[in-house]
Each structure stands twice: as structure tokens, then as C-alpha cells.
Design a protein around this motif. Structure first.
Motif, PDB file in Angstrom:
ATOM      1  N   ARG A 210       0.797  -1.224   0.000  1.00 60.54           N
ATOM      2  CA  ARG A 210       0.000   0.000   0.000  1.00 60.54           C
ATOM      3  C   ARG A 210       0.830   1.274   0.000  1.00 60.54           C
ATOM      4  O   ARG A 210       0.522   2.201  -0.764  1.00 60.54           O
ATOM      5  CB  ARG A 210      -0.966  -0.008   1.190  1.00 60.54           C
ATOM      6  N   PRO A 211       1.881   1.415   0.804  1.00 58.25           N
ATOM      7  CA  PRO A 211       2.651   2.678   0.785  1.00 58.25           C
ATOM      8  C   PRO A 211       3.215   2.997  -0.597  1.00 58.25           C
ATOM      9  O   PRO A 211       3.163   4.150  -1.035  1.00 58.25           O
ATOM     10  CB  PRO A 211       3.766   2.420   1.809  1.00 58.25           C
ATOM     11  N   ILE A 212       3.734   1.981  -1.270  1.00 60.99           N
ATOM     12  CA  ILE A 212       4.308   2.206  -2.603  1.00 60.99           C
ATOM     13  C   ILE A 212       3.211   2.574  -3.596  1.00 60.99           C
ATOM     14  O   ILE A 212       3.358   3.513  -4.400  1.00 60.99           O
ATOM     15  CB  ILE A 212       5.069   0.947  -3.081  1.00 60.99           C
ATOM     16  N   ILE A 213       2.099   1.846  -3.536  1.00 64.42           N
ATOM     17  CA  ILE A 213       1.000   2.078  -4.476  1.00 64.42           C
ATOM     18  C   ILE A 213       0.418   3.480  -4.279  1.00 64.42           C
ATOM     19  O   ILE A 213       0.249   4.246  -5.234  1.00 64.42           O
ATOM     20  CB  ILE A 213      -0.105   1.023  -4.315  1.00 64.42           C
ATOM     21  N   LEU A 214       0.111   3.842  -3.038  1.00 62.29           N
ATOM     22  CA  LEU A 214      -0.490   5.151  -2.772  1.00 62.29           C
ATOM     23  C   LEU A 214       0.474   6.287  -3.099  1.00 62.29           C
ATOM     24  O   LEU A 214       0.056   7.347  -3.587  1.00 62.29           O
ATOM     25  CB  LEU A 214      -0.932   5.235  -1.317  1.00 62.29           C
ATOM     26  N   SER A 215       1.762   6.076  -2.853  1.00 59.52           N
ATOM     27  CA  SER A 215       2.754   7.095  -3.204  1.00 59.52           C
ATOM     28  C   SER A 215       2.807   7.299  -4.719  1.00 59.52           C
ATOM     29  O   SER A 215       2.936   8.438  -5.193  1.00 59.52           O
ATOM     30  CB  SER A 215       4.134   6.686  -2.686  1.00 59.52           C
ATOM     31  N   SER A 216       2.690   6.200  -5.466  1.00 56.45           N
ATOM     32  CA  SER A 216       2.709   6.308  -6.922  1.00 56.45           C
ATOM     33  C   SER A 216       1.447   6.996  -7.435  1.00 56.45           C
ATOM     34  O   SER A 216       1.493   7.748  -8.414  1.00 56.45           O
ATOM     35  CB  SER A 216       2.859   4.924  -7.560  1.00 56.45           C
ATOM     36  N   TYR A 217       0.313   6.754  -6.771  1.00 58.39           N
ATOM     37  CA  TYR A 217      -0.918   7.466  -7.122  1.00 58.39           C
ATOM     38  C   TYR A 217      -0.715   8.972  -6.947  1.00 58.39           C
ATOM     39  O   TYR A 217      -1.046   9.773  -7.840  1.00 58.39           O
ATOM     40  CB  TYR A 217      -2.072   7.001  -6.234  1.00 58.39           C
ATOM     41  N   LEU A 218      -0.200   9.369  -5.792  1.00 56.51           N
ATOM     42  CA  LEU A 218       0.002  10.784  -5.490  1.00 56.51           C
ATOM     43  C   LEU A 218       1.024  11.410  -6.428  1.00 56.51           C
ATOM     44  O   LEU A 218       0.825  12.526  -6.929  1.00 56.51           O
ATOM     45  CB  LEU A 218       0.453  10.946  -4.033  1.00 56.51           C
ATOM     46  N   LEU A 219       2.105  10.681  -6.686  1.00 57.27           N
ATOM     47  CA  LEU A 219       3.152  11.187  -7.577  1.00 57.27           C
ATOM     48  C   LEU A 219       2.602  11.382  -8.993  1.00 57.27           C
ATOM     49  O   LEU A 219       2.888  12.395  -9.654  1.00 57.27           O
ATOM     50  CB  LEU A 219       4.338  10.226  -7.592  1.00 57.27           C
ATOM     51  N   GLY A 220       1.816  10.415  -9.460  1.00 55.82           N
ATOM     52  CA  GLY A 220       1.254  10.504 -10.800  1.00 55.82           C
ATOM     53  C   GLY A 220       0.344  11.711 -10.967  1.00 55.82           C
ATOM     54  O   GLY A 220       0.438  12.447 -11.961  1.00 55.82           O
ATOM     55  N   VAL A 221      -0.545  11.942 -10.001  1.00 48.24           N
ATOM     56  CA  VAL A 221      -1.466  13.074 -10.076  1.00 48.24           C
ATOM     57  C   VAL A 221      -0.696  14.398 -10.020  1.00 48.24           C
ATOM     58  O   VAL A 221      -0.989  15.345 -10.764  1.00 48.24           O
ATOM     59  CB  VAL A 221      -2.504  13.005  -8.943  1.00 48.24           C
ATOM     60  N   THR A 222       0.300  14.458  -9.146  1.00 49.86           N
ATOM     61  CA  THR A 222       1.098  15.684  -9.020  1.00 49.86           C
ATOM     62  C   THR A 222       1.846  15.997 -10.312  1.00 49.86           C
ATOM     63  O   THR A 222       1.817  17.133 -10.808  1.00 49.86           O
ATOM     64  CB  THR A 222       2.104  15.550  -7.860  1.00 49.86           C
ATOM     65  N   LEU A 223       2.511  14.983 -10.872  1.00 48.61           N
ATOM     66  CA  LEU A 223       3.244  15.188 -12.121  1.00 48.61           C
ATOM     67  C   LEU A 223       2.307  15.540 -13.266  1.00 48.61           C
ATOM     68  O   LEU A 223       2.659  16.329 -14.150  1.00 48.61           O
ATOM     69  CB  LEU A 223       4.049  13.927 -12.462  1.00 48.61           C
ATOM     70  N   PHE A 224       1.111  14.966 -13.253  1.00 45.79           N
ATOM     71  CA  PHE A 224       0.147  15.246 -14.312  1.00 45.79           C
ATOM     72  C   PHE A 224      -0.187  16.740 -14.369  1.00 45.79           C
ATOM     73  O   PHE A 224      -0.164  17.358 -15.436  1.00 45.79           O
ATOM     74  CB  PHE A 224      -1.127  14.435 -14.085  1.00 45.79           C
ATOM     75  N   PHE A 225      -0.491  17.326 -13.222  1.00 47.89           N
ATOM     76  CA  PHE A 225      -0.849  18.744 -13.198  1.00 47.89           C
ATOM     77  C   PHE A 225       0.359  19.635 -13.490  1.00 47.89           C
ATOM     78  O   PHE A 225       0.209  20.715 -14.068  1.00 47.89           O
ATOM     79  CB  PHE A 225      -1.474  19.113 -11.856  1.00 47.89           C
ATOM     80  N   LEU A 226       1.553  19.183 -13.115  1.00 49.04           N
ATOM     81  CA  LEU A 226       2.745  19.965 -13.408  1.00 49.04           C
ATOM     82  C   LEU A 226       3.082  19.936 -14.900  1.00 49.04           C
ATOM     83  O   LEU A 226       3.599  20.922 -15.450  1.00 49.04           O
ATOM     84  CB  LEU A 226       3.931  19.431 -12.598  1.00 49.04           C
ATOM     85  N   LEU A 227       2.784  18.826 -15.559  1.00 54.84           N
ATOM     86  CA  LEU A 227       3.144  18.645 -16.966  1.00 54.84           C
ATOM     87  C   LEU A 227       1.993  18.936 -17.927  1.00 54.84           C
ATOM     88  O   LEU A 227       2.195  18.901 -19.140  1.00 54.84           O
ATOM     89  CB  LEU A 227       3.624  17.199 -17.192  1.00 54.84           C
ATOM     90  N   LEU A 228       0.793  19.214 -17.390  1.00 55.20           N
ATOM     91  CA  LEU A 228      -0.390  19.361 -18.231  1.00 55.20           C
ATOM     92  C   LEU A 228      -0.196  20.420 -19.313  1.00 55.20           C
ATOM     93  O   LEU A 228      -0.436  20.159 -20.504  1.00 55.20           O
ATOM     94  CB  LEU A 228      -1.603  19.712 -17.362  1.00 55.20           C
ATOM     95  N   PHE A 229       0.237  21.602 -18.950  1.00 53.53           N
ATOM     96  CA  PHE A 229       0.425  22.668 -19.935  1.00 53.53           C
ATOM     97  C   PHE A 229       1.745  22.537 -20.696  1.00 53.53           C
ATOM     98  O   PHE A 229       1.764  22.743 -21.915  1.00 53.53           O
ATOM     99  CB  PHE A 229       0.310  24.031 -19.261  1.00 53.53           C
ATOM    100  N   PRO A 230       2.861  22.192 -20.031  1.00 54.58           N
ATOM    101  CA  PRO A 230       4.111  22.046 -20.794  1.00 54.58           C
ATOM    102  C   PRO A 230       4.040  21.000 -21.902  1.00 54.58           C
ATOM    103  O   PRO A 230       4.517  21.242 -23.015  1.00 54.58           O
ATOM    104  CB  PRO A 230       5.134  21.654 -19.717  1.00 54.58           C
ATOM    105  N   LEU A 231       3.446  19.840 -21.631  1.00 54.45           N
ATOM    106  CA  LEU A 231       3.403  18.780 -22.644  1.00 54.45           C
ATOM    107  C   LEU A 231       2.336  19.009 -23.707  1.00 54.45           C
ATOM    108  O   LEU A 231       2.326  18.307 -24.723  1.00 54.45           O
ATOM    109  CB  LEU A 231       3.169  17.411 -21.974  1.00 54.45           C
ATOM    110  N   THR A 232       1.446  19.967 -23.493  1.00 57.76           N
ATOM    111  CA  THR A 232       0.442  20.277 -24.510  1.00 57.76           C
ATOM    112  C   THR A 232       0.685  21.656 -25.116  1.00 57.76           C
ATOM    113  O   THR A 232      -0.227  22.238 -25.716  1.00 57.76           O
ATOM    114  CB  THR A 232      -0.982  20.221 -23.917  1.00 57.76           C
ATOM    115  N   ASP A 233       1.889  22.161 -24.969  1.00 53.55           N
ATOM    116  CA  ASP A 233       2.227  23.459 -25.544  1.00 53.55           C
ATOM    117  C   ASP A 233       2.033  23.408 -27.060  1.00 53.55           C
ATOM    118  O   ASP A 233       2.620  22.555 -27.738  1.00 53.55           O
ATOM    119  CB  ASP A 233       3.687  23.794 -25.224  1.00 53.55           C
ATOM    120  N   PRO A 234       1.197  24.289 -27.620  1.00 53.11           N
ATOM    121  CA  PRO A 234       0.925  24.250 -29.066  1.00 53.11           C
ATOM    122  C   PRO A 234       2.157  24.360 -29.951  1.00 53.11           C
ATOM    123  O   PRO A 234       2.120  23.942 -31.106  1.00 53.11           O
ATOM    124  CB  PRO A 234      -0.011  25.449 -29.273  1.00 53.11           C
ATOM    125  N   SER A 235       3.247  24.917 -29.417  1.00 51.36           N
ATOM    126  CA  SER A 235       4.452  25.063 -30.234  1.00 51.36           C
ATOM    127  C   SER A 235       5.044  23.718 -30.624  1.00 51.36           C
ATOM    128  O   SER A 235       5.814  23.627 -31.581  1.00 51.36           O
ATOM    129  CB  SER A 235       5.502  25.886 -29.475  1.00 51.36           C
TER     130      SER A 235
END
Length: 256
Positions: A210-235
Motif C-alpha cells: 500500500r505505501p508504494i501504491i499510494l505514493s505512486s498514485y500521489l506522484l502521478g497526479v502531481t506530475l500530471f498537473f505539473l506537466l499538463l500545460f508544458p506537454l500540450t504546448d501548441p508550439s
């Protein structure tokens, strides 16, 4: 045409009043036609029966084939003129194609980092042998009630949950389409999410790791919001996106 941040902006003149509402209603009509086409076939068989699936494939193929004509008719009716051809407005173009295949799918996989790690732990022999759950939609209530698959309240609550989930997912794929101007990204993300299904959060809470799984859930959501605009930059994806090309004063959101 003017150029800003390396991206060509197209200007539209003479946009009719009320175009926004007309556009929304047109999108709603097209969506209703898509869902409605699934129920034009009268049958006593459940929707998962091979015969029903083949008929629904036929309906979806017809509606999808007519959709470009619908968009063309909308453009002619509203008298909106764009410098981009119809196929480009539909997200079918070569500029930035490789990026449109890789980056949106990578972003979606980052969001599913927790479920992917959980799946790799529970099904180490083969990723293909993992979870195969298809997105459920609100209109499936008809099928559930018809074949008495559960109580009315249970079916309704499940449908509300599924509808909320798929509505959020629809907004996400629409965001990808607007930012990238490509159809391929939303299609691949949709296929990936169909394969993964909704994250098994209750199982994760009871998992031996559980600690590893829940940490990966949290890490994934955090990285998603951090990368949402950079990885979809129209350029990264070439010419301006469809929504931006239809505005007289392009929004900064499209070019941020």
C-alpha cells in the motif's frame, strides 16, 4: 496573418453574433446523433452480444463518416472562413504528428502511474493480461434496467458516477484537442483509458504494498498537473489549433 511566439495566428473577420451558442448546440446535436445511433436497431439482445456490437459499429461508422460533412455545413451556414482547410480543423494534419502521438499519451500514462504500478505488481507475467475494463456511459442505464441488472437506486448511482467520470475525461480529451490541434492524441488517450478503466482505489488501499501504491498514485497526479500545460504546448504541434483559428482575438490560453 501575424506571428507570436513562433506560432502563426489566423484572424477571422465578420464572425456572426450568437456563434458561440450555435456552436455549442451544434456540438450537442452531433453528440446526440452519435449516442442515438446506437439505439436505432431494435433488438431483444443485450448490448454485449456480437450481433448488437456489429450493428453498433455500423451506426458509429456512418455517424463518424458524416461528421466532417456536418462540420463543413456548419462552417458554410455560419459564413465563418478560416485559412486552415477542413481536415486541419478536424485535427487531421501532418504538422507535429509525432508529438501528437507521443506527448498526450505520455501525459495520460503519468496520470495513471499508480494504477500502472499496481497492475505491474498484480499481473507481472503480462501487461496484456491485466485489467480490461471499458468506459461506461450514462446511456447504459437503459440496458441495465432493461435486463434487470441491479436495483434502480444502485443503477442510478452507478450511472451518475460513470457519467461524472466520463464527462471529466471528455473535457480532458477536448482540452488535448484544443491545445494540440490533432485528433490522434485524444484517440490514443481514449483507447488507453478504456483499457485501464477507473483506478481500483479501494484495492490499492488494501494492497500489501500500500505505501508504494499510494505514493505512486500521489506522484502521478502531481506530475500530471505539473506537466499538463508544458506537454500540450501548441508550439510542439505546428499550426494553430482549431478553436483558436475561429476567434477574432485568439485567447492567450491557446498560446500560453
Amino acid at each position: 496573418m501575424t506571428e507570436e511566439k513562433g506560432i502563426v495566428r489566423e484572424q477571422i473577420e465578420g464572425v456572426p453574433e450568437g456563434l458561440c451558442w450555435l456552436s455549442v448546440l451544434s456540438c450537442l446535436l452531433l453528440a446526440c446523433c452519435y449516442v442515438g445511433s446506437l439505439y436505432v436497431w431494435r433488438s431483444d439482445l443485450p448490448r454485449d452480444h456480437p450481433a448488437v456490437i456489429k450493428r453498433r459499429f455500423t451506426s458509429v461508422l456512418i455517424v463518424s463518416g458524416l461528421s466532417p460533412l456536418f462540420v463543413w455545413a456548419w462552417r458554410e451556414f455560419t459564413a465563418v472562413r478560416t485559412l486552415s482547410p477542413l481536415l486541419a480543423l478536424l485535427g487531421i494534419r501532418l504538422e507535429g504528428f509525432i508529438s501528437a502521438i507521443v506527448l498526450p499519451l505520455l501525459l495520460t500514462m503519468v496520470l495513471f502511474l499508480g494504477p500502472l504500478i499496481q497492475l505491474s505488481m498484480d499481473c507481472p507475467w503480462s501487461f496484456i493480461d491485466g485489467i480490461r475494463v471499458v468506459l461506461a456511459h450514462f446511456h447504459h442505464v437503459i440496458e441495465l434496467l432493461r435486463f434487470r441488472q441491479g436495483t434502480l437506486s444502485g443503477i442510478f448511482l452507478s450511472a451518475v458516477f460513470q457519467f461524472t467520470y466520463t464527462a471529466l475525461f471528455g473535457a480532458y480529451t477536448a482540452f488535448i484537442f484544443i491545445r494540440t490541434g490533432h485528433l490522434m492524441g485524444p484517440v490514443l488517450c481514449h483507447s488507453f483509458c478504456n483499457y485501464m478503466g477507473f483506478p481500483a482505489i479501494s484495492t490499492a488501499l488494501e494492497h500489501p504494498q500500500r505505501p508504494i501504491i499510494l505514493s505512486s498514485y500521489l506522484l502521478g497526479v502531481t506530475l500530471f498537473f505539473l506537466l499538463l500545460f508544458p506537454l500540450t504546448d501548441p508550439s510542439y504541434y505546428g499550426v494553430p489549433t482549431p478553436v483558436c483559428t475561429l476567434t477574432s482575438s485568439p485567447s492567450s490560453l491557446c498560446f500560453s
